[in-house]
Design an enzyme around this catalytic site. Structure first.
Site, PDB file in Angstrom:
ATOM      1  N   ASN A   1      -0.348 -10.700  19.225  1.00 42.34           N
ATOM      2  CA  ASN A   1       0.980 -10.446  19.083  1.00 42.34           C
ATOM      3  C   ASN A   1       1.499 -11.715  19.538  1.00 42.34           C
ATOM      4  O   ASN A   1       2.732 -12.718  19.381  1.00 42.34           O
ATOM      5  CB  ASN A   1       1.905  -9.475  20.103  1.00 42.34           C
TER       6      ASN A   1
ATOM      7  N   ALA B   1     -13.090  -0.326  32.998  1.00 39.12           N
ATOM      8  CA  ALA B   1     -12.683  -2.074  34.679  1.00 39.12           C
ATOM      9  C   ALA B   1     -11.339  -2.184  34.215  1.00 39.12           C
ATOM     10  O   ALA B   1     -10.455  -2.558  33.547  1.00 39.12           O
ATOM     11  CB  ALA B   1     -13.320  -2.830  33.564  1.00 39.12           C
TER      12      ALA B   1
ATOM     13  N   TYR C   1       5.554 -16.177   8.920  1.00 41.72           N
ATOM     14  CA  TYR C   1       6.387 -16.763   9.912  1.00 41.72           C
ATOM     15  C   TYR C   1       5.857 -18.418   9.613  1.00 41.72           C
ATOM     16  O   TYR C   1       5.844 -19.684  10.042  1.00 41.72           O
ATOM     17  CB  TYR C   1       6.233 -16.803  11.512  1.00 41.72           C
TER      18      TYR C   1
ATOM     19  N   GLY D   1      -2.595  -9.682  31.155  1.00 45.81           N
ATOM     20  CA  GLY D   1      -2.841 -11.110  31.913  1.00 45.81           C
ATOM     21  C   GLY D   1      -1.460 -11.093  33.027  1.00 45.81           C
ATOM     22  O   GLY D   1      -1.175 -12.141  33.920  1.00 45.81           O
ATOM     23  N   GLY D   2      -0.378 -10.140  32.689  1.00 45.51           N
ATOM     24  CA  GLY D   2       0.061 -10.070  34.293  1.00 45.51           C
ATOM     25  C   GLY D   2       2.097 -10.841  33.839  1.00 45.51           C
ATOM     26  O   GLY D   2       2.274 -11.100  34.135  1.00 45.51           O
ATOM     27  N   GLY D   3       1.794 -11.540  33.095  1.00 45.92           N
ATOM     28  CA  GLY D   3       3.075 -12.525  31.872  1.00 45.92           C
ATOM     29  C   GLY D   3       4.338 -11.641  32.235  1.00 45.92           C
ATOM     30  O   GLY D   3       5.291 -11.500  32.872  1.00 45.92           O
TER      31      GLY D   3
ATOM     32  N   LYS E   1       5.738 -10.300  23.339  1.00 42.01           N
ATOM     33  CA  LYS E   1       5.722 -11.679  23.134  1.00 42.01           C
ATOM     34  C   LYS E   1       7.169 -12.112  22.820  1.00 42.01           C
ATOM     35  O   LYS E   1       6.369 -13.567  23.346  1.00 42.01           O
ATOM     36  CB  LYS E   1       4.491 -10.794  21.807  1.00 42.01           C
TER      37      LYS E   1
ATOM     38  N   GLU F   1      -2.591   0.961  34.208  1.00 46.90           N
ATOM     39  CA  GLU F   1      -2.993  -0.040  33.163  1.00 46.90           C
ATOM     40  C   GLU F   1      -4.609   0.476  32.554  1.00 46.90           C
ATOM     41  O   GLU F   1      -5.119   1.873  33.409  1.00 46.90           O
ATOM     42  CB  GLU F   1      -4.045  -1.038  34.543  1.00 46.90           C
TER      43      GLU F   1
ATOM     44  N   SER G   1      -5.210 -13.513  18.911  1.00 45.07           N
ATOM     45  CA  SER G   1      -5.923 -12.286  18.251  1.00 45.07           C
ATOM     46  C   SER G   1      -4.637 -11.280  18.489  1.00 45.07           C
ATOM     47  O   SER G   1      -5.066 -10.504  17.398  1.00 45.07           O
ATOM     48  CB  SER G   1      -7.345 -12.020  18.715  1.00 45.07           C
TER      49      SER G   1
ATOM     50  N   ASN H   1       2.883  -3.024  16.749  1.00 49.03           N
ATOM     51  CA  ASN H   1       2.205  -3.681  15.630  1.00 49.03           C
ATOM     52  C   ASN H   1       1.231  -3.322  15.608  1.00 49.03           C
ATOM     53  O   ASN H   1      -0.320  -3.119  15.677  1.00 49.03           O
ATOM     54  CB  ASN H   1       1.970  -4.792  16.119  1.00 49.03           C
TER      55      ASN H   1
END
Lengths: 335, 335
Positions: free
Chosen positions: B86, B217, B121, B186-188, B59, B210, B84, B318
């Site tokens: 990374n 689902a 951070y 989300g597909g990024g 991320k 997936e 919620s 994580n």
């Protein structure tokens, strides 16, 4: 005879020969860093990741060097060892690579996961009673029947030389190291590392990390304080790879070349394991975290305030999570 | 309008620009291999270890690219996001590196360990009700007060381009890759990787991993089957990083560039986590193990029997062991 003037069992040339001998088989393991752990220690820490060595621990280096140093004639008769841990799997793997038979005697209390590791290298463990006498008797029986060569876990020049190859790599990867912290048990690893590192860089400090265990039995610290090889009761520690005692050869190296011993509690070892797994994202067994615990101990900077670049050997990653916390993996499936 | 002919939100040049932009801050992560996992899969597997990325997950690439792409004027007003997981920590870290203020809204059910990461951070999380409406309202409030730029978690060209830098490194490290398996939420990440990898090597297959979750689902598989962005209920899965749904931009990339979707069960994800931790000696979170589970699924070779060299992204490490198994660490201290 004055022990300290006795010739050391291994020299730099021996370690360099071991490096050539194992180079086709052993991994050159990476060096990791971690901002969080460096900050916590107040040092710049460099971690030699022997968890990525074949078999999951540094033990493969010594076993591989010992087994490939055998003559064709010796090797043909196979090898034998006894071990409750990583050394047995390392011998099985190295013998498989040389294509010779191996026998591995394990005490009856050896966890299934360690037996499975030995089996995965094609050797069915021979189970005996959980005493040193029974282990040695079982090995002697194999030797009498087959003439197999015994591969000792630490108190042997070929094993010490093999483990010393860690230092050759480490100093090439991080030439600025001022000290190397090495977990100590039988002393094979710290002896090899000390011989090689001090030959290449005489000013480098070699520091042992030793768990006191639940019975407070830190034998390396006691030997160094006494100036002789004292016999202490077997330690009881979660560092199941660190329950051995120094041998005659490794004591000579430790006496002459090891600069200090940092003792660590069981709680410090567990805290170090957690930090390594949560922050560095690598898996260490308790014995493998002992060096990290020493690096984080306030003893280190109090006694060696001049240090900045410090190497730590993450010596093994064969953790038995399910054995320690039964049902651990299935707990991830429940809400 | 025919979606499939619509222009993609990101092109190779955009990913290359992102790579230059983040190069001073992001790690080039190593590629790991593991004989056991390759044998189990029947493939030659190569693991891109984003667990070693800053913040412990991929991320950081997208957040860093987004934040360093802001003009001086925009950046001066700071950034805001809701997360919620990374992404929140990644935004906090990237903002800290650029020296600008960041606000991170977290739902009330966010575990303490994730809040601690954000705090480490320099950002105190803003807690809101655990609904999307409440999260968006809290962000809007911050934006209204400060003019801060919103950094979306995946459905944005700068985020997609940042995640795509994984593919640039991976193909340089292992030019022979024939497919890359990417966990999808989300597909990024899969969008960026697909754009960059197919531009550099048109024949490469991009395969989504997936989890079906406990309610079965699998929305990416459903969208691909339907040929349109269908709305499905939120999945319930231990892969807490994979609970998002495709967005408008990422769906365009997935529709055009993703070759297949391998669905995996919760049990397969946990088995993959265990194998990665026990055999590769690295720590992955459940979402990070999803790609490994897909690589080990018989679906893969049945549908793609021609594959040999397959890349898998270990996207995050994580793990909250103590949160899942309370008392885990203290159990190491008991006999």
């Amino acid at each position: 005879m004055d022990d300290s003037s006795a010739e050391l069992p291994v020299c730099l040339a021996g370690v360099q020969a071991a490096a050539r001998r194992i180079s086709q088989h052993a991994h050159i393991t990476p060096v990791l860093t971690c901002g969080t752990l460096s900050r916590l220690s107040g040092l710049s820490l460099h971690f030699k990741a022997e968890i990525f060595q074949r078999g999951g621990a540094f033990k493969f280096r010594g076993a591989c060097n010992s087994i490939f140093a055998l003559s064709e004639e010796e090797a043909a008769k196979g090898v034998v060892t006894h071990s409750s841990g990583n050394h047995g799997a390392a011998v099985a793997l190295a013998a498989q690579l040389r294509g010779i038979p191996a026998s591995v005697v394990v005490p009856a209390n050896t966890p299934q996961i360690k037996r499975a590791a030995i089996r995965s290298y094609g050797v069915e463990p021979i189970v005996c009673e959980a005493t040193i006498d029974a282990r040695e008797a079982a090995c002697a029986q194999v030797q009498a029947a087959s003439g197999a060569a015994f591969v000792p876990p630490y108190n042997h020049r070929d094993v010490i030389a093999g483990q010393g190859t860690i230092a050759l790599e480490f100093l090439q990867q991080v030439p600025g190291l001022e000290a190397i912290i090495v977990p100590v048990s039988g002393g094979g690893m710290i002896s090899g590392i000390a011989v090689a590192a001090k030959a290449l860089k005489p000013g480098i400090k070699i520091i042992a990390a030793e768990p006191t265990g639940r019975n407070g039995a830190a034998d390396v610290a006691a030997c160094k304080a006494a100036g002789e090889l004292v016999q202490l009761p077997k330690p009881t520690t979660i560092c199941d790879g660190l329950e051995a005692r120094l041998g005659s050869l490794t004591w000579r190296c430790v006496q002459e070349l090891v600069d200090d011993v940092i003792t660590i509690s069981e709680e410090e070892v567990v805290a170090a394991m957690q930090l390594v797994m949560e922050r560095m994202k690598v898996v260490v067994e308790p014995s493998g975290a002992a060096g990290v615990a020493a690096a984080l101990s306030p003893q280190l900077l109090r006694r060696h305030p001049e240090l900045t670049h410090v190497g730590v050997v993450l010596c093994g990653g064969n953790i038995d999570i399910e054995g320690r916390v039964p049902g651990f993996w299935s707990k991830w499936l429940l809400e």
